[in-house]
Design an enzyme around this catalytic site. Structure first.
Site, PDB file in Angstrom:
ATOM      1  N   LYS A  78      75.777  19.141  34.388  1.00 28.16           N
ATOM      2  CA  LYS A  78      77.110  20.052  34.300  1.00 28.16           C
ATOM      3  C   LYS A  78      78.144  19.108  34.748  1.00 28.16           C
ATOM      4  CE  LYS A  78      78.908  24.350  36.039  1.00 28.16           C
ATOM      5  NZ  LYS A  78      78.351  25.709  36.768  1.00 28.16           N
ATOM      6  N   SER A 153      79.161  29.768  34.207  1.00 28.62           N
ATOM      7  CA  SER A 153      79.703  28.705  33.904  1.00 28.62           C
ATOM      8  C   SER A 153      78.903  27.498  33.285  1.00 28.62           C
ATOM      9  CB  SER A 153      80.719  28.396  35.037  1.00 28.62           C
ATOM     10  OG  SER A 153      79.861  27.901  35.945  1.00 28.62           O
ATOM     11  N   SER A 177      75.856  31.448  37.460  1.00 34.77           N
ATOM     12  CA  SER A 177      76.086  30.364  36.588  1.00 34.77           C
ATOM     13  C   SER A 177      75.124  29.688  35.902  1.00 34.77           C
ATOM     14  CB  SER A 177      77.199  29.579  36.748  1.00 34.77           C
ATOM     15  OG  SER A 177      78.427  30.247  36.933  1.00 34.77           O
TER      16      SER A 177
HETATM   17  N1  GLN Z   1      80.601  34.528  36.675  1.00 37.81           N
HETATM   18  C1  GLN Z   1      80.884  33.855  38.084  1.00 37.81           C
HETATM   19  C2  GLN Z   1      82.134  33.882  38.343  1.00 37.81           C
HETATM   20  O1  GLN Z   1      83.134  33.857  37.636  1.00 37.81           O
HETATM   21  C3  GLN Z   1      79.793  33.048  38.471  1.00 37.81           C
HETATM   22  C4  GLN Z   1      80.283  31.772  38.269  1.00 37.81           C
HETATM   23  C5  GLN Z   1      79.328  30.882  38.995  1.00 37.81           C
HETATM   24  O2  GLN Z   1      78.532  31.231  39.324  1.00 37.81           O
HETATM   25  N2  GLN Z   1      79.649  29.594  39.164  1.00 37.81           N
HETATM   26  O3  GLN Z   1      82.756  33.560  39.618  1.00 37.81           O
END
Ligand code: GLN
Length: 488
Positions: A78, A153, A177
């Site tokens: 990532k 994400s 994420s």
């Molecule tokens: N969807 C969650 C957020 O928007 C999780 C994001 C993540 O785990 N980086 O914060």
């Protein structure tokens, strides 16, 4: 028992020289060339590095030397994991052109194993989002249906692994994420215990929640990657490393294992997701596990606790992007203050700005006690609730997401509606626990449904054991990861 792991299979082909690593790497690079334009999984390619590493692996295999578990396996990172000398952008305009001068510990570990890095993958800007569409490169699409997002994400990793443009990848999970995109793309995604994997070199979103972990197409592969990366690191003060190798425990018998089901996880989830989970319960019962049902009322505070604390931490962590030290700097400005202001206004996207504002608000004098402190106290309640739960069971079962993959642009409509879809994933980040998302069926449109197995701290081996046994029992039916093409 039939094995579904790709890593061991490929490693066998490489060490027996039935296939050269260069050949294998070229297959993936060619596939990226033709398919990434559609999926938008990768935001940068590292073809030269990949081929150079592949040749090194081939030389080693030619000498008859034994290969390490991840040696020569094509993979991705990532784009918030720092790679020395290679652009690392967090898919934000503000970090465009930023080239780290050091490697993240996980990448250092993988380089020692001659992992073949194919490129860096797409993500929501600074890991804030659930669809990868807040990326400055646009969203990563779902290999099962390109009218849907891959999730977020770490959507780029899931899109790449699901589309077979990488064997596995490392993502990060602050509130879901790794698990949510794995669920959307029919893959296995492991969020390790807080402290199990070094965060050194992971560009911070919310430091008390962030954890790096693998996305793969089988439980065995996720376990092998987890075992490789979960080592103590003195450069991360919260690092502890793991206690026992997870891959050695996968085949353990789960008869008598107590699987906890908390009813709050099932409230408000879509009917077909609930049906799939009920079927999972029946599978576990048939494997001899015991289902234990209970309530965890404090879970209802999870979303506000997560969004208050994560935004507070983000507002502090993102203070460093001032246009001087990293990446982008505004072109026109009158004085240094104006430069910082314009750089941040032009460099950050709307979702990141929203969270910085929310974070500074909950930390400001007068609101600190009402929001930040209250959320910290409730975090303690949730930690206690899980501790109580694990006195009654060995692992917990829950849905990963209340629905299946969103159509494109779903998350642009209403941020709060999007935040609500994180309801099943954020609790374990609040409590620092490990959880793995595993495919467990399909909806009417053929989109994958995912379930989570949650463990007590450092019980990765146990949740992966339960996941593996489920996979072995159902792989041919409900557990179907993307398995296309000649790339194995
Ligand atoms: N969807 C969650 C957020 O928007 C999780 C994001 C993540 O785990 N980086 O914060």
């Amino acid at each position: 028992m039939k094995e579904y792991g790709k890593i061991k299979k490929l490693s066998g082909l490489l060490s027996s020289r039935q296939m050269s690593c260069e050949e294998l790497t070229r297959m993936y690079l060619d596939a990226m060339e033709s398919e990434n334009e559609t999926l938008n999984a990768y935001v940068s390619y590292t073809a030269d590095l990949a081929l150079e590493t592949a040749r090194r692996v081939d030389a080693k295999a030619a000498k008859g030397e034994a290969l390490l578990p991840l040696e020569g396996i094509p993979m991705t990172l990532k784009d918030n994991i720092s790679t020395k000398g290679m652009e690392t952008t967090c898919c934000s305009k503000i970090l465009k052109g930023y080239v780290p001068i050091y490697d993240a510990t996980v990448w250092q570990i993988l380089q020692k194993q001659n992992a073949v890095l194919l490129g860096k993958t797409n993500m929501d800007e600074f890991a804030m989002g659930s669809s990868s569409e807040t990326s400055c490169f646009g969203g990563a699409l779902n290999p099962h249906d390109i009218s849907r997002v891959a999730g977020g994400s770490s959507g780029g990793v899931a899109s790449a692994v699901g589309g077979n443009l990488a064997v596995y990848g490392l993502g990060s999970d602050t509130g879901g994420s790794i698990r949510q995109p794995a669920s959307f793309c029919g893959l296995v995604g492991l969020k390790p215990t807080y402290g199990a994997v070094s965060r050194y070199g992971l560009i911070a979103y919310a430091s008390s929640f962030d954890q790096i972990g693998p996305i793969a197409s089988s439980v065995e592969d996720a376990a092998l990657v987890y075992d490789a990366i979960s080592v103590y690191d003195e450069k991360d003060s919260t690092s502890r490393g793991k206690t026992e190798p997870a891959s050695a425990a996968l085949q353990n018998d789960i008869r008598g294992m107590k699987i906890g089901v908390a009813k709050e996880y099932f409230e408000g989830i879509r009917g077909d997701v609930n049906d799939a989970l009920q079927q999972v319960i029946r599978v576990y019962e048939s494997l001899g596990a015991e289902i234990v049902r209970f309530g965890m009322p404090s879970l209802k505070y999870s979303l506000p606790v997560y969004y208050i604390l994560a935004c507070a931490e983000a507002s502090s962590n993102l203070g460093r992007y001032d246009g001087i030290r990293y990446g982008f700097q505004a072109e026109h400005y009158s004085d240094p203050n104006d430069m910082v202001c314009r750089t941040r206004s032009e460099g950050f996207g709307d979702e990141v700005k929203r969270r910085i504002l929310l974070g500074t608000y909950v930390l400001s004098a007068g609101y600190y006690d009402a929001y930040y402190k209250k959320a910290q106290n409730l975090r303690g309640e949730i930690v206690n609730a899980f501790q109580g739960a694990f006195e009654q069971c060995d692992v917990m079962l829950a849905p990963t997401v209340p629905m299946t993959a969103f159509p494109r642009n779903f998350t642009a409509k209403d941020p709060v509606e999007t935040y609500q879809t994180d309801i099943c994933t954020v609790p374990v980040n609040i409590a620092g626990l490990p959880a793995v998302s595993v495919p467990c069926g399909f909806d009417e449109a053929g989109l994958p449904i995912g379930m989570q197995l949650i463990g007590a701290r450092f019980c990765e081996a146990k949740i992966l054991n339960a996941a593996y046994q489920y996979e072995a029992a159902t792989r041919e039916t409900t557990f179907r990861a993307a398995e296309t093409g000649v790339r194995l």
